[in-house]
Write a protein that holds these residues in place. Sequence first.
Motif, mmCIF file in Angstrom:
data_model
loop_
_atom_site.group_PDB
_atom_site.id
_atom_site.type_symbol
_atom_site.label_atom_id
_atom_site.label_comp_id
_atom_site.label_asym_id
_atom_site.label_seq_id
_atom_site.Cartn_x
_atom_site.Cartn_y
_atom_site.Cartn_z
ATOM 1 N N GLU A 1 0.857 -1.185 0.000
ATOM 2 C CA GLU A 1 0.000 0.000 0.000
ATOM 3 C C GLU A 1 0.890 1.231 0.000
ATOM 4 O OE1 GLU A 1 -2.805 -0.324 3.203
ATOM 5 O OE2 GLU A 1 -3.834 -2.015 2.254
ATOM 6 N N PRO A 2 0.332 2.413 -0.221
ATOM 7 C CA PRO A 2 1.163 3.625 -0.287
ATOM 8 C C PRO A 2 2.056 3.852 0.929
ATOM 9 C CG PRO A 2 -1.020 4.108 -1.120
ATOM 10 C CD PRO A 2 -1.061 2.702 -0.577
ATOM 11 N N ASN A 3 1.625 3.453 2.109
ATOM 12 C CA ASN A 3 2.458 3.662 3.297
ATOM 13 C C ASN A 3 3.475 2.535 3.511
ATOM 14 O OD1 ASN A 3 0.556 1.783 3.941
ATOM 15 N ND2 ASN A 3 0.006 2.653 5.919
ATOM 16 N N ASP A 4 3.592 1.607 2.549
ATOM 17 C CA ASP A 4 4.533 0.488 2.642
ATOM 18 C C ASP A 4 5.803 0.688 1.822
ATOM 19 O OD1 ASP A 4 2.729 -0.900 4.243
ATOM 20 O OD2 ASP A 4 1.830 -1.969 2.548
ATOM 21 N N LEU A 5 6.093 1.920 1.391
ATOM 22 C CA LEU A 5 7.251 2.137 0.520
ATOM 23 C C LEU A 5 8.573 1.809 1.206
ATOM 24 C CD1 LEU A 5 6.509 5.249 -1.708
ATOM 25 C CD2 LEU A 5 6.211 2.830 -2.187
ATOM 26 N N LYS A 6 8.676 2.047 2.510
ATOM 27 C CA LYS A 6 9.910 1.693 3.214
ATOM 28 C C LYS A 6 10.121 0.183 3.191
ATOM 29 C CE LYS A 6 10.536 5.600 6.287
ATOM 30 N NZ LYS A 6 10.638 6.068 7.658
ATOM 31 N N LEU A 7 9.055 -0.566 3.413
ATOM 32 C CA LEU A 7 9.143 -2.022 3.354
ATOM 33 C C LEU A 7 9.490 -2.477 1.934
ATOM 34 C CD1 LEU A 7 8.830 -4.854 4.525
ATOM 35 C CD2 LEU A 7 6.374 -4.673 4.062
ATOM 36 N N LEU A 8 8.894 -1.849 0.932
ATOM 37 C CA LEU A 8 9.221 -2.189 -0.455
ATOM 38 C C LEU A 8 10.699 -1.942 -0.726
ATOM 39 C CD1 LEU A 8 8.506 -3.079 -3.301
ATOM 40 C CD2 LEU A 8 7.757 -0.730 -3.765
ATOM 41 N N MET A 9 11.221 -0.813 -0.261
ATOM 42 C CA MET A 9 12.639 -0.508 -0.453
ATOM 43 C C MET A 9 13.516 -1.536 0.261
ATOM 44 S SD MET A 9 14.322 1.606 -2.122
ATOM 45 C CE MET A 9 16.058 1.746 -2.336
ATOM 46 N N THR A 10 13.132 -1.928 1.469
ATOM 47 C CA THR A 10 13.862 -2.967 2.202
ATOM 48 C C THR A 10 13.845 -4.282 1.418
ATOM 49 O OG1 THR A 10 13.296 -1.945 4.308
ATOM 50 C CG2 THR A 10 13.942 -4.269 4.372
ATOM 51 N N ASN A 11 12.700 -4.631 0.866
ATOM 52 C CA ASN A 11 12.588 -5.860 0.087
ATOM 53 C C ASN A 11 13.391 -5.787 -1.216
ATOM 54 O OD1 ASN A 11 11.090 -7.150 1.994
ATOM 55 N ND2 ASN A 11 9.120 -6.802 1.000
ATOM 56 N N MET A 12 13.477 -4.613 -1.807
ATOM 57 C CA MET A 12 14.301 -4.447 -3.007
ATOM 58 C C MET A 12 15.777 -4.671 -2.654
ATOM 59 S SD MET A 12 12.272 -1.184 -4.648
ATOM 60 C CE MET A 12 13.549 -0.698 -5.767
ATOM 61 N N LYS A 13 16.198 -4.125 -1.520
ATOM 62 C CA LYS A 13 17.586 -4.338 -1.076
ATOM 63 C C LYS A 13 17.828 -5.808 -0.771
ATOM 64 C CE LYS A 13 18.187 0.349 0.628
ATOM 65 N NZ LYS A 13 18.279 1.227 1.788
ATOM 66 N N LYS A 14 16.827 -6.463 -0.191
ATOM 67 C CA LYS A 14 16.934 -7.888 0.111
ATOM 68 C C LYS A 14 17.069 -8.694 -1.192
ATOM 69 C CE LYS A 14 14.110 -9.137 3.380
ATOM 70 N NZ LYS A 14 12.910 -9.623 4.112
ATOM 71 N N ALA A 15 16.310 -8.327 -2.206
ATOM 72 C CA ALA A 15 16.396 -9.023 -3.494
ATOM 73 C C ALA A 15 17.786 -8.864 -4.102
ATOM 74 C CB ALA A 15 15.329 -8.493 -4.454
ATOM 75 N N LYS A 16 18.395 -7.683 -3.939
ATOM 76 C CA LYS A 16 19.747 -7.462 -4.450
ATOM 77 C C LYS A 16 20.771 -8.262 -3.650
ATOM 78 C CE LYS A 16 20.770 -3.183 -4.493
ATOM 79 N NZ LYS A 16 20.889 -1.738 -4.390
ATOM 80 N N LYS A 17 20.629 -8.274 -2.317
ATOM 81 C CA LYS A 17 21.569 -9.023 -1.464
ATOM 82 C C LYS A 17 21.492 -10.516 -1.727
ATOM 83 C CE LYS A 17 22.014 -5.957 2.487
ATOM 84 N NZ LYS A 17 21.576 -5.717 3.856
ATOM 85 N N LEU A 18 20.280 -11.042 -1.813
ATOM 86 C CA LEU A 18 20.124 -12.459 -2.083
ATOM 87 C C LEU A 18 20.757 -12.821 -3.417
ATOM 88 C CD1 LEU A 18 16.473 -13.043 -0.837
ATOM 89 C CD2 LEU A 18 18.570 -13.890 0.202
ATOM 90 N N LEU A 19 20.588 -11.951 -4.371
ATOM 91 C CA LEU A 19 21.187 -12.169 -5.687
ATOM 92 C C LEU A 19 22.691 -12.344 -5.553
ATOM 93 C CD1 LEU A 19 21.210 -11.979 -8.854
ATOM 94 C CD2 LEU A 19 21.495 -9.528 -8.525
ATOM 95 N N LYS A 20 23.325 -11.450 -4.812
ATOM 96 C CA LYS A 20 24.773 -11.494 -4.690
ATOM 97 C C LYS A 20 25.244 -12.670 -3.839
ATOM 98 C CE LYS A 20 25.792 -6.756 -5.697
ATOM 99 N NZ LYS A 20 24.892 -5.726 -5.757
ATOM 100 N N SER A 21 24.500 -13.043 -2.815
ATOM 101 C CA SER A 21 24.960 -14.103 -1.923
ATOM 102 C C SER A 21 24.639 -15.498 -2.456
ATOM 103 C CB SER A 21 24.355 -13.918 -0.530
ATOM 104 O OG SER A 21 22.960 -14.081 -0.585
ATOM 105 N N GLU A 22 23.680 -15.610 -3.370
ATOM 106 C CA GLU A 22 23.297 -16.931 -3.853
ATOM 107 C C GLU A 22 23.975 -17.314 -5.148
ATOM 108 O OE1 GLU A 22 19.071 -17.080 -4.028
ATOM 109 O OE2 GLU A 22 18.862 -16.911 -1.869
ATOM 110 N N LEU A 23 24.381 -16.348 -5.938
ATOM 111 C CA LEU A 23 24.974 -16.681 -7.244
ATOM 112 C C LEU A 23 26.478 -16.744 -7.181
ATOM 113 C CD1 LEU A 23 22.739 -14.583 -9.632
ATOM 114 C CD2 LEU A 23 22.607 -16.992 -9.129
#
Length: 166
Positions: A144-166
Amino acid sequence: MIKAALSLLLVLAAMSSTFGKYIPKTGKRIPQTLSRGWGDQLIWAQTYEEALYWSRSRNKPLMVLFHLEDCPHSLALKKVFAEDNEIQRVLDEDFIILNLMYETTDKHLSPDGQYVPRIIFVDPSMTVRADITGRYGNRMYAYEPNDLKLLMTNMKKAKKLLKSEL
């Protein structure tokens, strides 16, 4: 004289409309119709297959955004999403992005149902990141509109997982 005044007015209007919006490092881009208002300065994939190809070839995670044009929840999220410069910058630099107004044949993209707005992350190995969720138990990938901080955290998580798993 009138032409000069009109030209100046047009230039000022164009300049004022760009203040506060994200502009990529490579300079302002021509808005894509594929953005559908979610980020006109971003490069959007046209199809899911194209997005998967770009994700794999560029080794970047894919963010798939499901929405509807006339859905009030989608419209509210779109407004804050498009105005958030940090999200726009991270998407431009680190993600392949796709927005869809229809469901795909890949059932992995709707692990808990078909609702909008819904944001799913896919890594370059074409694995849907079902573990990266929003804050709702009944709509795990909804934001929802007030979830942008969580979305940003999840985007960072997606980038970190990418780097740690590949």
